[in-house]
Every structure is written in C-alpha cells, then in structure tokens.
Design an enzyme around this catalytic site. Sequence first.
Site, mmCIF file in Angstrom:
data_model
loop_
_atom_site.group_PDB
_atom_site.id
_atom_site.type_symbol
_atom_site.label_atom_id
_atom_site.label_comp_id
_atom_site.label_asym_id
_atom_site.label_seq_id
_atom_site.Cartn_x
_atom_site.Cartn_y
_atom_site.Cartn_z
ATOM 1 N N GLU A 95 0.824 -1.329 0.021
ATOM 2 C CA GLU A 95 0.039 0.025 -0.130
ATOM 3 C C GLU A 95 0.821 1.298 0.049
ATOM 4 O O GLU A 95 0.625 2.414 -0.837
ATOM 5 C CB GLU A 95 -1.092 0.106 1.131
ATOM 6 C CG GLU A 95 -2.224 -0.717 1.054
ATOM 7 C CD GLU A 95 -1.949 -2.196 1.395
ATOM 8 O OE1 GLU A 95 -0.846 -2.748 1.990
ATOM 9 O OE2 GLU A 95 -2.814 -3.185 1.124
ATOM 10 N N GLN B 175 -7.759 -1.971 -1.118
ATOM 11 C CA GLN B 175 -8.680 -3.189 -1.093
ATOM 12 C C GLN B 175 -9.818 -2.948 -0.090
ATOM 13 O O GLN B 175 -11.018 -3.005 -0.376
ATOM 14 C CB GLN B 175 -8.058 -4.478 -1.243
ATOM 15 C CG GLN B 175 -9.002 -5.541 -1.643
ATOM 16 C CD GLN B 175 -8.154 -6.711 -1.918
ATOM 17 O OE1 GLN B 175 -7.944 -7.329 -0.845
ATOM 18 N NE2 GLN B 175 -7.764 -7.009 -3.085
ATOM 19 N N ALA C 296 -10.508 -0.043 2.966
ATOM 20 C CA ALA C 296 -10.084 1.193 3.671
ATOM 21 C C ALA C 296 -9.160 0.911 4.982
ATOM 22 O O ALA C 296 -8.212 1.894 5.156
ATOM 23 C CB ALA C 296 -11.319 2.218 4.211
ATOM 24 N N ILE D 284 -5.533 1.295 4.608
ATOM 25 C CA ILE D 284 -4.805 2.497 4.388
ATOM 26 C C ILE D 284 -3.818 3.180 4.977
ATOM 27 O O ILE D 284 -3.165 3.725 4.957
ATOM 28 C CB ILE D 284 -5.953 3.600 4.103
ATOM 29 C CG1 ILE D 284 -5.642 4.932 3.237
ATOM 30 C CG2 ILE D 284 -6.392 4.111 5.332
ATOM 31 C CD1 ILE D 284 -6.794 5.607 2.906
ATOM 32 N N HIS E 171 -11.729 -5.156 8.432
ATOM 33 C CA HIS E 171 -12.392 -4.943 7.374
ATOM 34 C C HIS E 171 -13.805 -4.193 7.549
ATOM 35 O O HIS E 171 -14.419 -4.517 6.738
ATOM 36 C CB HIS E 171 -12.539 -6.339 6.545
ATOM 37 C CG HIS E 171 -11.216 -7.081 6.492
ATOM 38 N ND1 HIS E 171 -10.490 -7.857 7.236
ATOM 39 C CD2 HIS E 171 -10.834 -7.425 5.160
ATOM 40 C CE1 HIS E 171 -9.481 -8.052 6.727
ATOM 41 N NE2 HIS E 171 -9.723 -8.088 5.244
#
Lengths: 340, 336
Positions: free
Chosen positions: B69, B91, B93, B96, B138
Amino acid sequence: MALERDKLTAERALLTLGESELLELYRRMNLIRRFEDRTAEMYARGKITGFCHLYAGEEAVAVGAIFALYDKDYVVSTYREHGHCLAKGTPPRKVMAELFGKETGISHGRGGSMHLFDPNLRFMGGYAIVGGGLPLAVGLGLSIAYKEEPEVVCCFFGDGALPQGAFHESLNMASLWKLPVIFICENNFYGMGTLVQNAICQQELYRFAEPYKMPGVRVDGMDVLAVYQATMEATARAREGEGPSLIEAVTYRYRGHSMSDPAEYRSKREERIWQERDPIKTLRRRLVGERRVPESRLEAIEREVNAIIDDAVRYADESPEPALSDLMKNVYVENGGPQS
Amino acid sequence: MVGALSGNLAMEATYLKAINQALHEEMARDENVFVMGEDVAELGGAFKVTEGLLTAFGEERVIDTPISESLIVGAGVGAAVLGMRPVVEMQFADFISCGFDQIVNTAATLSYRHGGKASCPMVVRAPSGAGVHGALFHSQNPEAWFTRVPGLKVVAPATAYDAKGLLKSAIRDDNPVIYFEHKRLYRSIKEDLPDGDFTVPLGKAEVRREGRDLSIITYGGTLHQSLDAARIVEKEDGLSVEVLDLRTLLPLDREAILATARRTGKVLVVHEDRLTGGIGGEIAAIVADEAFDYLDGPVRRLAALDTHVPFAPPLEEFVLPNTNKIVEAIRNLAAY
C-alpha cells in the site's frame, strides 16, 4: 576501502571525460562543500534554525551520479538533500534562502532544509521520512514508462532506509515493471547514531539487489569518477528499457547526523581516516597529477565558488520573511493545475 | 467513446455500478487517468468495482500491484506530479494505514511544500464501513484520520448518483482526494442515473429531506438509516425532520451545516465512525460556535460506540448506529 574495481572504473571515467567536464565535477563538489560549511556557520549564528543535515564528505555521490544524467532526468532525495539540489542546478541563493526560511527560498520558506523542491529543474524533492521518496520515484518511473519518454529517475537514500518497508516495496515493483529508476544508497554507516551492523542483517547493502533481480554494485562513494561511471552504466541500462539498478555508494558524513548531533558514537580516528580520502582532495590530486591541470585553475574555481556562496548567504540574509497573510496559500491548488 | 461501455442510457445502477461507470467514463475521457491496486485488473477488484476496465483500457492503464500500500499510494503521487491522474485502490479502507505516510506526508503537503508549483491529482479509493461482518480489520470508517489533514479532500458518497458524480469530480480535481465508498451500499441501493456526463461538486452538502423540528447531519452509510428514521417519526410522532447529507467531509460545507441548524434549532449528528474524535464533534463545535443563538437544545451525536467493530453479528449490531437508535435519539432531542 577503495576496491580494485573502483579504481578501474574511475580510470575509465578519467579517460572518457574531457578537462572541462572534470573541472565541472571539481567545481560542483566545491560548491556543495562551501555551501555546507557556510550553512553550519549560519546555523551556529542562529540565522538558520530547525533540523539541518549536512552533506559534507558525501559530495562525490550526488555530483558523480547527477553528472551522469541529462537535465531532463529526475532526481528524488532525502532530508540530507542540499547537495543533490545544488548538483541538479538549483541556484545556491534559492537553497540558502530556503534554509533561512525566507520568501525567496525555493519553497518560499515553507519547507526549510529538509523539503527542498525544484520541479522546473526536475529535482522532485527531499523527503523527510526515511524511505519516503522511493515509492514516489517508482511513480515517476511509471509515468515515464507509460508516456514512453526517454528519461530516468535517480533516487537517493541512506543506509537507514533499507530496513523500511517502502524500500522493499519499491525495489520489487520497479523491477517487476522494469522501470527506469536508479536506486542510489548512500551508505555512510550510521542511521543517526546506529551503526549499520546493528540495523541491517546484510551489510553488503548492494546485495539487496539480488532478490529483486536487478544489478547491484558497490562503488567508492568518495570517488566522484567511480560514482559517475557506475551511474552511467545504470542509466544506459534503464534507458534501454532493462529496468532499475541498485548502487551502493560507500561514503562518510563529516559531521553528525544533524546540527544537534556531536557524533560522539564514533572515534576521531575513524573520522580522520575518512577525511584523508576526501573526495575533493582526491579529484584535485588526479587533476594536478594525472591531467596536469595547473593549481592556479583550481584555485580560481575555488575563489569563484566561494564568491557564489557568499553571495547566496547575503541574498538569504537580506531577503524578506514570508508574509503571514500568505500562510494559507497553496494548501490546495486551484483546479487548472499548478501555478507557474 | 464516453459511455460506450458503461451504457449511456438512463438506467438503474447500483452504487457499485455507479462507481464502475465513473471509472469507465473518466478513463475514456482522459488518457492520463489510470487505475492501480491489488487485483483491480484481472479480477476486477475484490468487490468487482473495477470489472471490465482491463478489457476496455488494457494493462497499461489498469494495473495489478503487489500488496504494497505504501508503494501503491506513493507511486500514485509520483505519477500524479508528472500530470497523470491515478485512481489508486485500497482494497479495504482499513489497509490505508499501510499507505498513511504517503498520503498525509507526501501527497497532502505536495502543493504547499512546493509553493503551488506542483500538484497531486490523485484519488485514493477506500471501501469502508461495517455491517458486512468483516470484523476488526475489514469494517472500519477511518475518515477522521484524514479529515484534519490540510491539503487533502475527503468525500463519502451515500447514493449511486453521488458515488458517480463525486468520483468524477474527484478524478478531475487537482488535489489528492480520499474517496470513501461504503461497502454495505455497493449492492444494497440503486437508482436511475441520468444520461451522459454529470458531476457532483466537492465541498457541497445536500438537503435530502426538508423539515422544521430537528436536523440530522450525516453522510455515507448512515444517510439511509437517518431517512428511514425521519419517516418513522413523521408517521408515528408527527415530527418534521430535516436530513442533511454532507457528501464531502473535507472541506466541510459549513454554510449548509449552519443553515440547517438555524432552520430547525436542534441538531443530531449521525455517523458510523466512532464517537470520540469523529467528525461529529467538529460539526457540534461549528454549530455551537456559530449558531448558538438559534439552538433550542444541545447538539447530540449518535455514532459507533468507542470500541472495535466485533465479528459476532449481535455485537456488531450493538456497536453500530441503526434506524431504531436514530429514532430514539430523535425523540429524546425533540422532547428536550
């Protein structure tokens, strides 16, 4: 320390380069040394504040590598980037004014020592997060490849960046996509005060190229000609579309990590040994001894450089502070692209 | 070419399809736009948001990356500074966090560091939100990590129309934009989208429902629950509730926030992000500071509880705001 291979590499460069080019190398290294010496002086006098990392001792790396580039090639650097920015051609006045925090600085006093940036000359910034510039360099390479342009990116970082995830992510992707990026690791043996042996399991740093399937070479970073020649070979490969290279330039910073670091973690003897291999003196010996350049020519260059830096200091000192009313400017760009 | 693949007819589109259409149309419109992320090409993305882009635009512009990332965002910045318009995908948040440095240090400061001489026209797409049993890593709504970072713009569309229009605006904007798309909305909402090209301006909130008694200020996943709650209290309690959809979280539409607060005199902020440090606190402060004289009650916040989003469905439901909780909060505030 100098390897046999470095000597041969340097000899090759010495044969390739004309006298005016060799003198230009000499001029640039002197310019950076003088700039850094005056910067230290201005820091001691309180004219420059904040965090300030000097490049003295490492000049051969920036000068040798950037001399192997075309003007249109890109350079990405670290927080120890005064040398790279100057070698890329930014006027010393603009750099010194930035260190002074003045409106006339290259970043209008917003960035200071660690965040120099000159996109017109394709110096794409100093990045004050260790390893932070590498992903950006890959992105520059990606754009070049997409547009099928002939340029290459030269990305400098220290030994301290190797344990960062960004280093590994970047080398992997640059290699996978065969991007035109030259990764140049300036191994000066210390990440701040931590010896490289205590930070990295593999001390032959150039060997990190192996898992990423790119050429990796170690060069004498105190020899401007060796660095130049190694970079020439890497750029030729990159321009042919064969992808990135990793160059480990073994070098030494004469001063502490930053202005506030007296470098008590290393011995005076160690410092002396490295200073005997000073990159400027080494080139001077070659020029006088092997190319029969008269001492007076070199002295004239030194005088010229001193005058330029003295002028830069004067310019920075006399320049205005940024206006408080401009504080919020440029946080965002207006749509329609950056201002010219 | 525009719309050739996405269908330029007025037709029903899900929130997910709307995002997909925006990507198709913007890539057709501007060859500098490209998409990069984990499994975005061959697989069409973990949620199929980028499906069909590889076939339409080829592997040079729809790029599968390794799971890196920091590199994905950082390479986006590098490409953007040279005039490309990357749309990079996280993929989820939650991931991030691995690209955080490149967003807040490199991208956000780019223009400022460089005296306005460079820009970073990059979009970071971040599928966020709970309610899909994704649990801890997730399900997060990490918008507040970014809403206090000058130099970024942050959007969070709640409708298919906005999902498309805001993404188009984000791609055309010359600043880095973090685009939070709510996973629960992907296939759960749809609407007729108009023909042809349209955009939704960044920085503009929208009144979704007019009312007199009380204002709900919300965005993203909780807009629909707020509208449902407003309908319920209208029917059962005769309360007239206004619902303001922020749409953009940075910069906030302060005028719209203050206008609705002044109109109704009572404000309830609802978001799926956690209570503490969420943007609801900022909105409450703005209202208290600039609309104090108009208020008939305290500014209330309804948000996720200050804990992690757990896996077990009853626990997850307990942590998150929902329509019933909003109804109850409306009644309490209305009775104040």
